[in-house]
Enzyme design. Sequence first.
Site, PDB file in Angstrom:
ATOM      1  N   LYS A   1      -9.188   2.587   3.102  1.00  0.00           N
ATOM      2  CA  LYS A   1      -8.249   1.526   3.503  1.00  0.00           C
ATOM      3  C   LYS A   1      -9.044   0.474   4.273  1.00  0.00           C
ATOM      4  O   LYS A   1      -9.132   0.504   5.503  1.00  0.00           O
ATOM      5  CB  LYS A   1      -7.117   2.148   4.341  1.00  0.00           C
ATOM      6  CG  LYS A   1      -5.815   1.395   4.247  1.00  0.00           C
ATOM      7  CD  LYS A   1      -4.664   2.223   4.750  1.00  0.00           C
ATOM      8  CE  LYS A   1      -3.467   1.386   5.123  1.00  0.00           C
ATOM      9  NZ  LYS A   1      -2.846   0.619   4.049  1.00  0.00           N
TER      10      LYS A   1
HETATM   11  N1  PMP Z   1      -1.577   1.787  -1.917  1.00  0.00           N
HETATM   12  C1  PMP Z   1      -1.900   0.777  -1.089  1.00  0.00           C
HETATM   13  C2  PMP Z   1      -2.730  -0.354  -1.605  1.00  0.00           C
HETATM   14  C3  PMP Z   1      -1.452   0.788   0.246  1.00  0.00           C
HETATM   15  O1  PMP Z   1      -1.776  -0.209   1.073  1.00  0.00           O
HETATM   16  C4  PMP Z   1      -0.650   1.866   0.684  1.00  0.00           C
HETATM   17  C5  PMP Z   1      -0.144   1.885   2.104  1.00  0.00           C
HETATM   18  N2  PMP Z   1      -1.040   2.509   2.958  1.00  0.00           N
HETATM   19  C6  PMP Z   1      -0.345   2.900  -0.221  1.00  0.00           C
HETATM   20  C7  PMP Z   1      -0.825   2.826  -1.515  1.00  0.00           C
HETATM   21  C8  PMP Z   1       0.491   4.075   0.190  1.00  0.00           C
HETATM   22  O2  PMP Z   1      -0.243   4.908   1.068  1.00  0.00           O
HETATM   23  P1  PMP Z   1       0.451   5.761   2.202  1.00  0.00           P
HETATM   24  O3  PMP Z   1       1.528   6.558   1.546  1.00  0.00           O
HETATM   25  O4  PMP Z   1      -0.643   6.604   2.736  1.00  0.00           O
HETATM   26  O5  PMP Z   1       0.991   4.803   3.191  1.00  0.00           O
END
Ligand code: PMP
Length: 298
Positions: A153
């Site tokens: 991320k």
């Molecule tokens: N894909 C992207 C590009 C994101 O930014 C997120 C949000 N974090 C997710 C998927 C979903 O991830 P999570 O369930 O860990 O929030």
Amino acid sequence: MYYNNETVIYLNGQWQLAKDTSTGLYQQSFHYGNGVFEGIRAYATDQGAQILRAEAHYERLLYSAKMMHLDVDYSVEQLIQLTQELLAKNNLQDAYIRPLVYAEEKLGLQAENKSNLFLCAWDWSQYFAAGELSMKVSPYCRPDPRSCHVDAKVSGHYVNSILAMKDAHNEGFDDALLLDQKGYVAEASGANIFCQKDGALFTPPKGNILPGITRSIVMQLAAANGITVHEKLFTPDELMAADGAFLTGTAVEIQAIGSINRQPFKLPWPDTFGATLQQQFHQHVRLRKVKFKKTKAA
Ligand code: PMP
């Protein structure tokens, strides 16, 4: 919206008021996007504020930092402890928590190992207004996994999401659906996607997506309901021929998708697995016992 005169944040070992905090203008993170972050939710429960999957989020933060060569001198346990203090200091229950690891001042392109840790949180209810999303297949595709670590991320990756979201909004859609470089469905601007077809769920495999923590919770809930989940590539046409679909993410939770490129799904949302899982997810995050409903697939 994010802070007021009393909001307390954490920056490099210090608790301070957000309104009195400043940082340098010469950081690699600011100029080139070399920073990593998390989006975490806390929910009000009978046992006080509970941080959903805190460990998984902070493990991912440390993984993302490692991939960007940023050193973080905190353990997962310390980060969780600080987050609990952050919630208490700001008197927050239902909250969105944003940890950010950003690089020291340096404008060269050599990786900067020294990092800063910033933690903030704010009161939070819902990302999208209630209802079903209208989504558009985006002309912007996801970053190529050969160009960067798409499973980390990283702040800089989100220019892709911002462009896709802006394009979708300009045309009156709620969100964008991004494809990978081969034209298969990858994910939304900030969430993973599932679709339902022939009594099973399908979601794109790891490789071109950020493997979401909510995605894994949904897979666990689906398994407990006897719903098969296939991690498998599918095209936008295959998605549009599905019975239903939904997004998953920390911010969006489980969000119904009503249509893609204005084409609605076959089943009404309340009749889909997504609706059942959405209800169970809301019980799960509030620590209420989930009653598993017998589904068609069970
Ligand atoms: N894909 C992207 C590009 C994101 O930014 C997120 C949000 N974090 C997710 C998927 C979903 O991830 P999570 O369930 O860990 O929030």
